[in-house]
Design a protein around this motif. Structure first.
Motif, PDB file in Angstrom:
ATOM      1  N   MET A   1       0.846  -1.205   0.000  1.00  0.00           N
ATOM      2  CA  MET A   1       0.000   0.000   0.000  1.00  0.00           C
ATOM      3  C   MET A   1       0.883   1.258   0.000  1.00  0.00           C
ATOM      4  N   GLU A   2       0.592   2.218  -0.950  1.00  0.00           N
ATOM      5  CA  GLU A   2       1.411   3.446  -1.113  1.00  0.00           C
ATOM      6  C   GLU A   2       0.994   4.491  -0.086  1.00  0.00           C
ATOM      7  N   VAL A   3       2.025   5.013   0.593  1.00  0.00           N
ATOM      8  CA  VAL A   3       1.759   6.030   1.613  1.00  0.00           C
ATOM      9  C   VAL A   3       2.123   7.402   1.053  1.00  0.00           C
ATOM     10  N   ILE A   4       1.210   8.325   1.087  1.00  0.00           N
ATOM     11  CA  ILE A   4       1.431   9.684   0.568  1.00  0.00           C
ATOM     12  C   ILE A   4       1.716  10.614   1.730  1.00  0.00           C
ATOM     13  N   ASN A   5       2.858  11.251   1.664  1.00  0.00           N
ATOM     14  CA  ASN A   5       3.260  12.207   2.701  1.00  0.00           C
ATOM     15  C   ASN A   5       2.784  13.593   2.277  1.00  0.00           C
ATOM     16  N   GLU A   6       1.594  13.981   2.702  1.00  0.00           N
ATOM     17  CA  GLU A   6       0.975  15.236   2.265  1.00  0.00           C
ATOM     18  C   GLU A   6       1.755  16.478   2.665  1.00  0.00           C
ATOM     19  N   PRO A   7       2.277  16.590   3.878  1.00  0.00           N
ATOM     20  CA  PRO A   7       3.051  17.783   4.250  1.00  0.00           C
ATOM     21  C   PRO A   7       4.248  18.013   3.341  1.00  0.00           C
ATOM     22  N   ASN A   8       4.917  16.875   2.999  1.00  0.00           N
ATOM     23  CA  ASN A   8       6.076  17.016   2.102  1.00  0.00           C
ATOM     24  C   ASN A   8       5.662  17.512   0.719  1.00  0.00           C
ATOM     25  N   ASN A   9       4.532  16.990   0.231  1.00  0.00           N
ATOM     26  CA  ASN A   9       4.020  17.414  -1.081  1.00  0.00           C
ATOM     27  C   ASN A   9       3.678  18.901  -1.081  1.00  0.00           C
ATOM     28  N   LEU A  10       3.100  19.342   0.036  1.00  0.00           N
ATOM     29  CA  LEU A  10       2.749  20.760   0.142  1.00  0.00           C
ATOM     30  C   LEU A  10       3.997  21.637   0.153  1.00  0.00           C
ATOM     31  N   LEU A  11       5.029  21.175   0.839  1.00  0.00           N
ATOM     32  CA  LEU A  11       6.286  21.909   0.881  1.00  0.00           C
ATOM     33  C   LEU A  11       6.913  22.005  -0.502  1.00  0.00           C
ATOM     34  N   ILE A  12       6.847  20.895  -1.243  1.00  0.00           N
ATOM     35  CA  ILE A  12       7.403  20.873  -2.616  1.00  0.00           C
ATOM     36  C   ILE A  12       6.650  21.852  -3.504  1.00  0.00           C
ATOM     37  N   LYS A  13       5.305  21.825  -3.393  1.00  0.00           N
ATOM     38  CA  LYS A  13       4.493  22.743  -4.202  1.00  0.00           C
ATOM     39  C   LYS A  13       4.770  24.197  -3.871  1.00  0.00           C
ATOM     40  N   LYS A  14       4.883  24.470  -2.542  1.00  0.00           N
ATOM     41  CA  LYS A  14       5.180  25.843  -2.126  1.00  0.00           C
ATOM     42  C   LYS A  14       6.556  26.274  -2.611  1.00  0.00           C
ATOM     43  N   GLY A  15       7.497  25.329  -2.555  1.00  0.00           N
ATOM     44  CA  GLY A  15       8.857  25.631  -3.005  1.00  0.00           C
ATOM     45  C   GLY A  15       8.888  25.963  -4.486  1.00  0.00           C
ATOM     46  N   LYS A  16       8.147  25.189  -5.294  1.00  0.00           N
ATOM     47  CA  LYS A  16       8.078  25.438  -6.744  1.00  0.00           C
ATOM     48  C   LYS A  16       7.423  26.781  -7.035  1.00  0.00           C
ATOM     49  N   LYS A  17       6.371  27.056  -6.274  1.00  0.00           N
ATOM     50  CA  LYS A  17       5.662  28.332  -6.460  1.00  0.00           C
ATOM     51  C   LYS A  17       6.565  29.507  -6.103  1.00  0.00           C
ATOM     52  N   HIS A  18       7.326  29.346  -5.012  1.00  0.00           N
ATOM     53  CA  HIS A  18       8.242  30.392  -4.567  1.00  0.00           C
ATOM     54  C   HIS A  18       9.345  30.620  -5.609  1.00  0.00           C
ATOM     55  N   THR A  19       9.871  29.516  -6.140  1.00  0.00           N
ATOM     56  CA  THR A  19      10.918  29.598  -7.175  1.00  0.00           C
ATOM     57  C   THR A  19      10.389  30.298  -8.423  1.00  0.00           C
ATOM     58  N   LYS A  20       9.156  29.955  -8.780  1.00  0.00           N
ATOM     59  CA  LYS A  20       8.527  30.560  -9.948  1.00  0.00           C
ATOM     60  C   LYS A  20       8.368  32.068  -9.771  1.00  0.00           C
ATOM     61  N   LEU A  21       7.970  32.484  -8.560  1.00  0.00           N
ATOM     62  CA  LEU A  21       7.812  33.914  -8.267  1.00  0.00           C
ATOM     63  C   LEU A  21       9.146  34.645  -8.338  1.00  0.00           C
ATOM     64  N   ILE A  22      10.197  33.971  -7.848  1.00  0.00           N
ATOM     65  CA  ILE A  22      11.533  34.568  -7.907  1.00  0.00           C
ATOM     66  C   ILE A  22      11.967  34.772  -9.350  1.00  0.00           C
ATOM     67  N   ILE A  23      11.754  33.747 -10.183  1.00  0.00           N
ATOM     68  CA  ILE A  23      12.127  33.828 -11.603  1.00  0.00           C
ATOM     69  C   ILE A  23      11.363  34.943 -12.296  1.00  0.00           C
ATOM     70  N   ILE A  24      10.059  35.017 -12.022  1.00  0.00           N
ATOM     71  CA  ILE A  24       9.229  36.072 -12.622  1.00  0.00           C
ATOM     72  C   ILE A  24       9.713  37.450 -12.185  1.00  0.00           C
ATOM     73  N   SER A  25      10.057  37.564 -10.902  1.00  0.00           N
ATOM     74  CA  SER A  25      10.546  38.852 -10.375  1.00  0.00           C
ATOM     75  C   SER A  25      11.857  39.247 -11.045  1.00  0.00           C
ATOM     76  N   ILE A  26      12.767  38.256 -11.183  1.00  0.00           N
ATOM     77  CA  ILE A  26      14.067  38.532 -11.821  1.00  0.00           C
ATOM     78  C   ILE A  26      13.870  38.966 -13.270  1.00  0.00           C
ATOM     79  N   VAL A  27      12.998  38.231 -13.979  1.00  0.00           N
ATOM     80  CA  VAL A  27      12.710  38.579 -15.380  1.00  0.00           C
ATOM     81  C   VAL A  27      12.118  39.982 -15.469  1.00  0.00           C
TER      82      VAL A  27
END
Length: 207
Positions: A1-27
């Motif tokens: 049975m596959e166990v999904i670590n939701e907090p980690n997934n949320l952190l990854i999503k937030k990290g990607k979103k934060h990185t995207k905002l940084i790139i947009i700001s730099i551009v």
């Protein structure tokens, strides 16, 4: 049975979103810097173009003024000689004007006047550091225009003609000195370059 670590997934999503905002700001910052630098470059080019036109016009105006003053001196000599000989000075003046017209002097004067008039229109909105020089050049243009008008159509009595010519010459020379004082260093340098080119043209045309 596959166990999904939701907090980690949320952190990854937030990290990607934060990185995207940084790139947009730099551009965005890079785009703004590009626009600002492009505008500054445009203004610098515009300033350099203005400086070149001002320097060239001041030299052209001086040489055209001297040419007109020499023509007017010849008018005066023809006028005076006709009076001394008891001839109709109007006929003598018209004959002299036809003569210099046939030699292309009138046409060259008109071409010079058209070029200077066109340049003066281009110089109407000077940068702040060139404002004082432009004001003096504009005064010179007034004296120059009156001198050229005399070249095309001498009028009045011989005494009035000579007085007006002498007054305009003195006025122009004074304005020329004032221009030299007010010219910024960059335009003085350009002016010397155009003076050198003008002298070279004159020497080649005499060969």
């Amino acid at each position: 049975m596959e166990v999904i670590n939701e907090p980690n997934n949320l952190l990854i999503k937030k990290g990607k979103k934060h990185t995207k905002l940084i790139i947009i700001s730099i551009v965005g910052v890079l785009i703004i810097l590009g626009i600002v630098m492009g505008w500054m470059k445009y203004q610098q080019n515009k300033k350099e173009e203005y400086a070149n036109i001002l320097a060239e016009t001041s030299v052209d105006m001086y040489y055209e003024f001297l040419m007109s003053s020499m023509v007017l001196a010849s008018y005066s000599n023809v006028w005076e000689k006709a009076i001394d000989d008891g001839r109709d000075f109007n006929v003598a003046l018209v004959s002299f004007r036809d003569d210099i017209s046939n030699k292309g002097i009138i046409e060259e004067t008109e071409k010079g006047q058209d070029k200077i008039r066109g340049n003066m229109k281009l110089l109407q909105n000077p940068p702040k550091e060139y404002m004082e020089s432009y004001i003096v050049l504009k005064q010179m243009y007034g004296s120059y225009s009156k001198m050229v008008d005399q070249t095309f159509s001498p009028s009045g009595s011989l005494i009035d003609f000579n007085r007006k010519t002498n007054d305009l010459y003195s006025q122009f020379e004074q304005q020329q000195e004032e221009l030299t004082i007010t010219l910024p260093a960059d335009i003085k340098k350009l002016k010397k370059k155009y003076e050198k080119e003008k002298k070279k043209e004159d020497s080649e045309s005499k060969l």
